[in-house]
Design a protein around this motif. Sequence first.
Motif, PDB file in Angstrom:
ATOM      1  N   THR A   5       0.830  -1.213   0.000  1.00 31.86           N
ATOM      2  CA  THR A   5       0.000   0.000   0.000  1.00 31.86           C
ATOM      3  C   THR A   5       0.856   1.252   0.000  1.00 31.86           C
ATOM      4  O   THR A   5       0.525   2.240  -0.657  1.00 31.86           O
ATOM      5  CB  THR A   5      -0.930  -0.006   1.231  1.00 31.86           C
ATOM      6  OG1 THR A   5      -1.708  -1.212   1.227  1.00 31.86           O
ATOM      7  CG2 THR A   5      -1.857   1.195   1.206  1.00 31.86           C
TER       8      THR A   5
ATOM      9  N   LYS B 203       3.741   1.434  -1.289  1.00 33.45           N
ATOM     10  CA  LYS B 203       4.611   1.357  -2.471  1.00 33.45           C
ATOM     11  C   LYS B 203       6.066   1.051  -2.114  1.00 33.45           C
ATOM     12  O   LYS B 203       6.981   1.348  -2.868  1.00 33.45           O
ATOM     13  CB  LYS B 203       4.539   2.641  -3.317  1.00 33.45           C
ATOM     14  CG  LYS B 203       3.134   2.956  -3.807  1.00 33.45           C
ATOM     15  CD  LYS B 203       3.153   4.136  -4.764  1.00 33.45           C
ATOM     16  CE  LYS B 203       1.770   4.576  -5.188  1.00 33.45           C
ATOM     17  NZ  LYS B 203       0.842   3.561  -5.568  1.00 33.45           N
ATOM     18  N   ARG B 204       6.285   0.444  -0.935  1.00 34.16           N
ATOM     19  CA  ARG B 204       7.628   0.009  -0.580  1.00 34.16           C
ATOM     20  C   ARG B 204       7.897  -1.411  -1.090  1.00 34.16           C
ATOM     21  O   ARG B 204       9.041  -1.836  -1.180  1.00 34.16           O
ATOM     22  CB  ARG B 204       7.813   0.041   0.944  1.00 34.16           C
ATOM     23  CG  ARG B 204       7.863   1.443   1.537  1.00 34.16           C
ATOM     24  CD  ARG B 204       8.028   1.429   3.058  1.00 34.16           C
ATOM     25  NE  ARG B 204       6.796   1.044   3.738  1.00 34.16           N
ATOM     26  CZ  ARG B 204       6.617  -0.100   4.382  1.00 34.16           C
ATOM     27  NH1 ARG B 204       7.594  -1.001   4.418  1.00 34.16           N
ATOM     28  NH2 ARG B 204       5.473  -0.373   4.994  1.00 34.16           N
TER      29      ARG B 204
ATOM     30  N   ARG C 240       6.621  -4.559  -4.025  1.00 34.22           N
ATOM     31  CA  ARG C 240       5.919  -4.830  -5.274  1.00 34.22           C
ATOM     32  C   ARG C 240       5.165  -6.157  -5.160  1.00 34.22           C
ATOM     33  O   ARG C 240       5.496  -7.001  -4.321  1.00 34.22           O
ATOM     34  CB  ARG C 240       6.914  -4.885  -6.436  1.00 34.22           C
ATOM     35  CG  ARG C 240       7.676  -3.587  -6.621  1.00 34.22           C
ATOM     36  CD  ARG C 240       8.625  -3.665  -7.817  1.00 34.22           C
ATOM     37  NE  ARG C 240       9.585  -4.746  -7.667  1.00 34.22           N
ATOM     38  CZ  ARG C 240      10.689  -4.681  -6.950  1.00 34.22           C
ATOM     39  NH1 ARG C 240      10.994  -3.572  -6.302  1.00 34.22           N
ATOM     40  NH2 ARG C 240      11.513  -5.713  -6.874  1.00 34.22           N
TER      41      ARG C 240
END
Length: 595
Positions: free
Chosen positions: A113, A115-116, A118
Motif C-alpha cells: 500500500t 509502495k515500498r 511490489r
Amino acid sequence: MKYFYFLAVLVATLMHFETKAQTADIPQARAFFHDRIDKLQKRIYLLDNSEDGSFTPYTDNEQLNTIANRAATTSIDSFQTAIERNNNWDSNTKIKYLRGFADILQSFINGFTDKRLRGAQLQGVVNSFAKAAELESEGQSITPVVYQSSLEVGSLLIDNFAFKDNQGIEECKQLLVGKECQKYPDRALEILNRHPEYQKTDSIIIDFAHRDPDALYDYAASTNRIGNVIRNCKDLLVQVISQMAVQKNGRQYFPFLDNLYKGKTTFEEIDKTLDDPTKVSYYRLLVRTEIEYSERILNERDTPMGISALNTRLTSVAIDPFINVINGLHESPDAVRFKEINPLNPQELYYLAVLGEVQLYTSSYLKGVYPQIFQKGGKGFSGDKLLESVYFDHFKKWIKMAANYNKLDDFLNSMTPENADLLMRYFVRNLDKTKGKDSLEDAVDVAGSFASIKSDKVRNLILEEVQTNLRIAKNTNNKKAIAIYDILNTLFLSMDPKNNIDVSKALGIEPVYYMPIKELENEKNTVNIQQYFYGDKDGQTAYSNFINSFSSMGWKVENKPKWSVVYSTKGTPIRIYSNRPLDEEKDWMTMRRKS
C-alpha cells in the motif's frame, strides 16, 4: 497468453479449495490464526483493485502477475497446510509460526500500500518465511535466508515476532545495513549515521570516499556521530578529505584532492598560493592542475578525483577577480584595464575565456584575452600549439567563441591548413560523448557557432563532417548520435535558401533563425518591447544611435524626462519603451544626498 493465464488461475483456485479442505479439522487454538491468515489473503486479493479472487497487480506483465497470484493463492495455502502436517512441531510451535506468518502478510499489505513492496515480492515473503521458520525451529540461524532475500523481505523477517529470539538476528541486522547501503549508495553515510552498531562502517566510508569524495567532505565537516567516525578512519583518502574538512578554507584544497592523495602536492604547497592576495598564484596552480588532469583523461583514460570541484573552483577564480576587473574597467585605457591579467600566460588566459564565456565582455575578449594569448606565446606560437598545450580541454567551447567573435579565421590561419582542417573535423566529432551522461554542451556549441562562421570552406567542411558522422551513427544504430547529427544536418542545410528546408516543420519545433511577429503580439495585436541602456558613456552613445536610427526610418519618437517611447507608423503597431541613460555619477550623488 490469456488462455494460459486463465488456466493458471483455475489450477491455483482448485488447489486453494483442496488445501482448505485439508485444514478443516485443525484444533480451535490454531483455527483462530488460520482464519486471520485467510482474511489477510482476501485483503491481498483486493490490492489490485479488483474482486475476482486473484492477485494481479501488474497492468502489462502477465509473467509477474502469475508469480504474484501464485504466491497469494497456492503458496499461502500450501504453507498453512505444511504447518499442520509438520509432525515435528507441537501446537505452540505451530501457533508461533502461524502468528508470525499472519504478521508478515500484514506487513506485506502495508508495504504494498505504501509502495515500498511490489506485488511479485509476495512470493519471496512467503518462501523466505517458510525457510526461516524451518531453520529457526531447528535452533539454527536465519542468516542464510536473510542473505538470499531482498532488503525489503529481509527487513520483514527480522522484524517478525517469530524470529525475534533467533540466534542470528544481530548478524542479520548487520547484513541488512550492508544491503541498504548497497541498494542506496548515495545515501550510505546517512544510513550509517542511523546505525552506529554497524561493524563494517569503515569499508562503506572508504568506498564512498572513492565514489563521491565531495559528499564525504560534507559529512567529515559535520559534528555528528558519523562525522567523528569518518575523521577517525585510517584510510589515506578519507584522512586527506577529513584534513580538508577541518580547515577554515577547506574547499579551496578540494580541487587538488587527487594530487594530495597521490602525494604529488601537499597542503603546505597549496597554502603558499593562498597567501597571494592577487590570487594569481592560486589561479596558476588551478590551471596547472587542470592541464595535468586533462592529460590524464586524454592519454590515460583516467578520471582524477575531484575534477568537478576543480572545474567549478577554476571558473570561480577566473571570474573573480580577473574577468570582473577587466570588465569593470571597460572605459579605462587598455594599459590600465588589462593590468590585472598581465601576469597570466597563454594557457591561463585560455581558461579565462572558455570558463568565463558568459561573463566575459566582448571588448574584454577582443582587446585583451585573445590578442594577449598570441602576444605572450611569442614568435611561431600558433592555435594548434595552444590547444595541444591544454590537451584540447574545452577546445570546442574555444572554437565556438572564436566563431562568435569573428576570430575563427584568424585563429585557423595561425596554423597549417592541414591542422586547421583536422581541428574543425574534430570539432564536430563525438558530440554524443560529451562529459556528463546527458550533456549536449558540445553539440550546442557546434550549432551555435555555425551561423557565425563566414568562411564557405569551413562551413562546407563542418557540414560534410556532420553528414559523415550521421552515416556512421546510423550504421552503428547509435540513437543518441543519430538524433544529434540529424538535427545539426537539418539546421545547417536550412541556412541555405536553395535547400528549401522549413526547420520548424522538419523538426517539429519553433522557428530557430527568426521570431514570427505573431508570437510577439499581445491580445490587441500590438507588440510592446522594453529596451534598457546603462548610464555610462557607452550607454549614452548607444541610446543616441538607437533614437536616431528609428527617427531616420520615419518612426515617431516621444521623449519623457526619464524614458522614451518609439512608435511604428505603419504595419503592425509596435511600441519600444526605453529608459533614458541618465548620468550614472550624477544619479549616484543624488542618491547619496537623499540617503
